[in-house]
Design an enzyme around this catalytic site. Structure first.
Site, PDB file in Angstrom:
ATOM      1  N   HIS A  36      45.848  35.235   7.389  1.00  0.00           N
ATOM      2  CA  HIS A  36      47.161  35.714   6.934  1.00  0.00           C
ATOM      3  C   HIS A  36      48.095  34.577   6.544  1.00  0.00           C
ATOM      4  O   HIS A  36      49.186  34.831   6.012  1.00  0.00           O
ATOM      5  CB  HIS A  36      47.797  36.666   7.964  1.00  0.00           C
ATOM      6  CG  HIS A  36      48.498  36.017   9.105  1.00  0.00           C
ATOM      7  ND1 HIS A  36      47.925  35.832  10.344  1.00  0.00           N
ATOM      8  CD2 HIS A  36      49.745  35.512   9.214  1.00  0.00           C
ATOM      9  CE1 HIS A  36      48.791  35.256  11.155  1.00  0.00           C
ATOM     10  NE2 HIS A  36      49.901  35.044  10.487  1.00  0.00           N
ATOM     11  N   ASP A  84      40.949  37.512  10.986  1.00  0.00           N
ATOM     12  CA  ASP A  84      42.103  36.669  10.646  1.00  0.00           C
ATOM     13  C   ASP A  84      41.764  35.188  10.837  1.00  0.00           C
ATOM     14  O   ASP A  84      42.310  34.523  11.718  1.00  0.00           O
ATOM     15  CB  ASP A  84      43.308  37.091  11.495  1.00  0.00           C
ATOM     16  CG  ASP A  84      44.620  36.576  10.927  1.00  0.00           C
ATOM     17  OD1 ASP A  84      44.604  36.013   9.813  1.00  0.00           O
ATOM     18  OD2 ASP A  84      45.648  36.740  11.607  1.00  0.00           O
ATOM     19  N   GLN A 138      56.696  33.024  15.717  1.00  0.00           N
ATOM     20  CA  GLN A 138      56.679  32.868  14.270  1.00  0.00           C
ATOM     21  C   GLN A 138      56.504  31.396  13.890  1.00  0.00           C
ATOM     22  O   GLN A 138      57.260  30.537  14.330  1.00  0.00           O
ATOM     23  CB  GLN A 138      57.978  33.399  13.644  1.00  0.00           C
ATOM     24  CG  GLN A 138      58.103  34.913  13.655  1.00  0.00           C
ATOM     25  CD  GLN A 138      58.669  35.464  14.933  1.00  0.00           C
ATOM     26  OE1 GLN A 138      59.081  34.726  15.826  1.00  0.00           O
ATOM     27  NE2 GLN A 138      58.699  36.784  15.043  1.00  0.00           N
ATOM     28  N   GLY A 139      55.510  31.138  13.052  1.00  0.00           N
ATOM     29  CA  GLY A 139      55.238  29.773  12.625  1.00  0.00           C
ATOM     30  C   GLY A 139      54.118  29.095  13.407  1.00  0.00           C
ATOM     31  O   GLY A 139      53.642  28.043  13.015  1.00  0.00           O
ATOM     32  N   ASP A 140      53.731  29.693  14.509  1.00  0.00           N
ATOM     33  CA  ASP A 140      52.562  29.190  15.257  1.00  0.00           C
ATOM     34  C   ASP A 140      51.270  29.785  14.704  1.00  0.00           C
ATOM     35  O   ASP A 140      50.172  29.311  15.036  1.00  0.00           O
ATOM     36  CB  ASP A 140      52.673  29.536  16.746  1.00  0.00           C
ATOM     37  CG  ASP A 140      53.791  28.784  17.439  1.00  0.00           C
ATOM     38  OD1 ASP A 140      54.010  27.598  17.111  1.00  0.00           O
ATOM     39  OD2 ASP A 140      54.460  29.386  18.303  1.00  0.00           O
ATOM     40  N   SER A 141      51.396  30.807  13.890  1.00  0.00           N
ATOM     41  CA  SER A 141      50.231  31.482  13.320  1.00  0.00           C
ATOM     42  C   SER A 141      49.246  30.484  12.730  1.00  0.00           C
ATOM     43  O   SER A 141      49.644  29.523  12.064  1.00  0.00           O
ATOM     44  CB  SER A 141      50.676  32.433  12.209  1.00  0.00           C
ATOM     45  OG  SER A 141      51.051  33.661  12.744  1.00  0.00           O
TER      46      SER A 141
END
Ligand code: 4AZ
Length: 267
Positions: free
Chosen positions: A77, A122, A211-214
């Protein structure tokens, strides 16, 4: 499932915009600015330089792990479709994204998990235009042996739900949550794909990726005390909320696919 995954994707886009808008500010800061020290962020603290040499920050606002000298393992993603891609910049070798000693590489190809449609699968590999040979790589788990216990998570993502992206790499530890517990009505009520996702976090919340660690790794020590990657930051309902563990791609389930893709990419 859709609701939370959709929220996850929105969060990542928002994070990318935040990172882009932060760029000028970050670059304007003196390289010698003092490390702020431990911060109370998703229950974690600041990593020390060299502690996790395989950690990668990606310019779209995601994390990743150095799988081989020229390949970064991240989340599907976080990337577009499979093919030539020279638009991603990877930053490596530093906990401080503003450090003058950072290593940067452009991408030249993206491989996104075949069949990825936004639910499960993912994972993705990003090939770097030239190899990074000075940093340790992070081996992936090839069996489910290590898919339990206490995991380390790390990233430059938001310190609190809805918060800003971070200049300094942060870390935390979170316990394994079984598929049965994670899919209970109190938690995700069946939204977790048990075969290819693994949950981790505290029932009480307080410690989590955000958010942003993905795309970044979730990892632990193996029987030889070496780091091994067991997860990829994928999604969750918000960050560090009670009864909402982080959900991670289960690397062991995809390990053969990742390995064959890596071979086909020349890495
Ligand atoms: C994200 O948007 C994200 N708390 C990453 C991890 C989690 C939620 C959102 C898990 O990148």
């Amino acid at each position: 499932m859709v609701r939370f995954r959709f929220r996850r994707v929105l969060g990542t886009v928002a994070a990318a915009i935040t990172v882009a808008s932060m760029g000028a500010v970050l670059n304007a800061q003196p390289a010698a600015a003092a490390d702020p020290g431990p911060q109370r962020v998703v229950g974690g603290s600041t990593a020390t330089q060299g502690e996790f040499p395989f950690m990668v920050r990606l310019s779209m606002g995601c994390g990743g792990a150095l799988y081989s000298p020229n390949l970064v393992l991240t989340a599907a993603h976080c990337v577009g479709s499979t093919g030539t891609n020279t638009s991603i910049t990877a930053t490596l070798g530093v906990v401080d994204l503003n450090s003058t000693s950072k290593i940067t590489r452009k991408s030249n190809y993206v491989y996104r998990a075949p069949g990825y449609t936004g639910a499960g699968k993912d994972w993705a590999l990003i090939r770097l235009a030239s190899p990074v040979t000075t940093l340790a790589t992070l081996p992936i788990a090839t069996t489910s042996t290590y898919d339990t216990g206490t995991f380390t998570i790390a990233g430059w993502g938001a310190a609190t739900e809805g918060g800003a992206q971070q200049r300094y790499l942060r870390k935390a530890t979170v316990p394994f949550v079984s598929d049965t517990t994670c899919n209970s009505s109190a938690m995700y009520g069946g939204e977790v794909i048990a075969t290819d996702e693994i949950c981790a976090g505290y029932t009480a919340g307080g410690v989590d990726t955000c958010q942003g660690d993905s795309g970044g790794p979730m990892f632990r020590r193996d029987s030889a005390n070496a780091w091994i990657q067991v997860g990829i930051v994928s999604w969750g309902d918000g960050c560090a909320r009670p009864n909402k563990p982080g959900v991670y791609s289960q690397v062991s389930y995809f390990s053969a696919n990742i390995r064959s893709a890596a071979t086909s990419l020349g890495g």
